[in-house]
Design an enzyme around this catalytic site. Sequence first.
Site: not given
Ligand SMILES: C[S@@+](CC[C@H](N)C(=O)[O-])C[C@H]1O[C@@H](n2cnc3c(N)ncnc32)[C@H](O)[C@@H]1O
Length: 261
Positions: A44, A66, A181
Site C-alpha cells: 500500500d 490507495k 483519516m
Molecule cells: C487507511 S488508514 C490505514 C490505517 C493503518 N491500517 C494503521 O493501522 O495505521 C490510513 C490513515 O491512517 C493514518 N496514518 C497511517 N500512517 C500514519 C502515520 N505514519 N502518521 C499519521 N497518520 C497515519 C492516517 O489517518 C491515514 O489517513
Amino acid sequence: MEKTLPLNAISGKVYLVGAGPGDPGLLTLKAKSLIGCADVVIYDALVSPPILACINPEAEQINAGKRRGRHSKLQGETNQLLIEKARAHAIVVRLKGGDPFVFGRGGEEMAALVEAGISVEVVPGITSGIAAPAYAGIPVTHRESGSSVTFVTGHEAAGKYRPRVNWRAIAQGSETIVVYMGVHNLPNIVSELQAGGLAPDTPIALIRWGTHPSQEELVATLETVVTKVQEKQFEAPAIAVIGKIVNWYGILPKNQPATPW
Ligand SMILES: C[S@@+](CC[C@H](N)C(=O)[O-])C[C@H]1O[C@@H](n2cnc3c(N)ncnc32)[C@H](O)[C@@H]1O
C-alpha cells in the site's frame, strides 16, 4: 530464490502483514522475515521506503496503493490479484501500513481469500493511532486523564459498508478519541463532537507522518483547530487525538524521529 508450488499444491499462502506506521524499527520480526522471503509483495501507499527496501529483491513487487481520490486499484481488483498470485506462488505478502485489521480492509481481503479457498494468515502491525501519538509524547491512555479510548475513522463516506459515525455518542462515551483519516472531514467532526457535549476548549493534537523523519504536530482546541489546519496547510496522512490526554503534549518527551530516509 523463487519458491515454486509443489505440483499437488492448490495454492500458496497469503500473509496480511502490518508494516507499522513508517519507522522501520517498528517492523515486527515476523513481518521482516516474511517480506525478506516472499515471492510476491503487494503493498500500500503508506508503506515507508526503508521498509520497501527490506523486500526480497527477487520478489515481484506490486503497488496497490490507495490515497484519497487516487485509487490505483479498486478493492475487488486487489482481492482478485491476491487470489491469482496465491494460485501461482508459495508466499504472497499483502503489506499494509500500520495494522491490517485497523481501518486497513484486512478483514475484507481475508474473507475474499477464504472464500476462494486460499490459506491466509494475519501478521499484526503497530497501528498509527497508537504510534504517532506516542512519538509525539502523547500516551493514548493514562490513569489520570484517559481511562477509555475510541479509535474511529473520520472518513466521511458512509454507505453500504460503513454506517455513519455517531460522533455525539462518542463525545459522551470516550475520554480519548483517536481519529484516522480525519483531516478532510475535520470541520464536521469538530462541530459534531461539540454538539455532543465536548467543550470548545477541549485539546486536540494532529500528528502528521507519525514516526517518519518528517513528523509534524499541530496542537489546538476544538474551537481553533480548523483555522489552524487551514493556516498551516496541514494535510493527511495524520492522526487526530482529542481529549485531556493531549495536555501531556510538551510535558512527556517526544521520540527521536527515525533516521532520515
Ligand atoms: C487507511 S488508514 C490505514 C490505517 C493503518 N491500517 C494503521 O493501522 O495505521 C490510513 C490513515 O491512517 C493514518 N496514518 C497511517 N500512517 C500514519 C502515520 N505514519 N502518521 C499519521 N497518520 C497515519 C492516517 O489517518 C491515514 O489517513
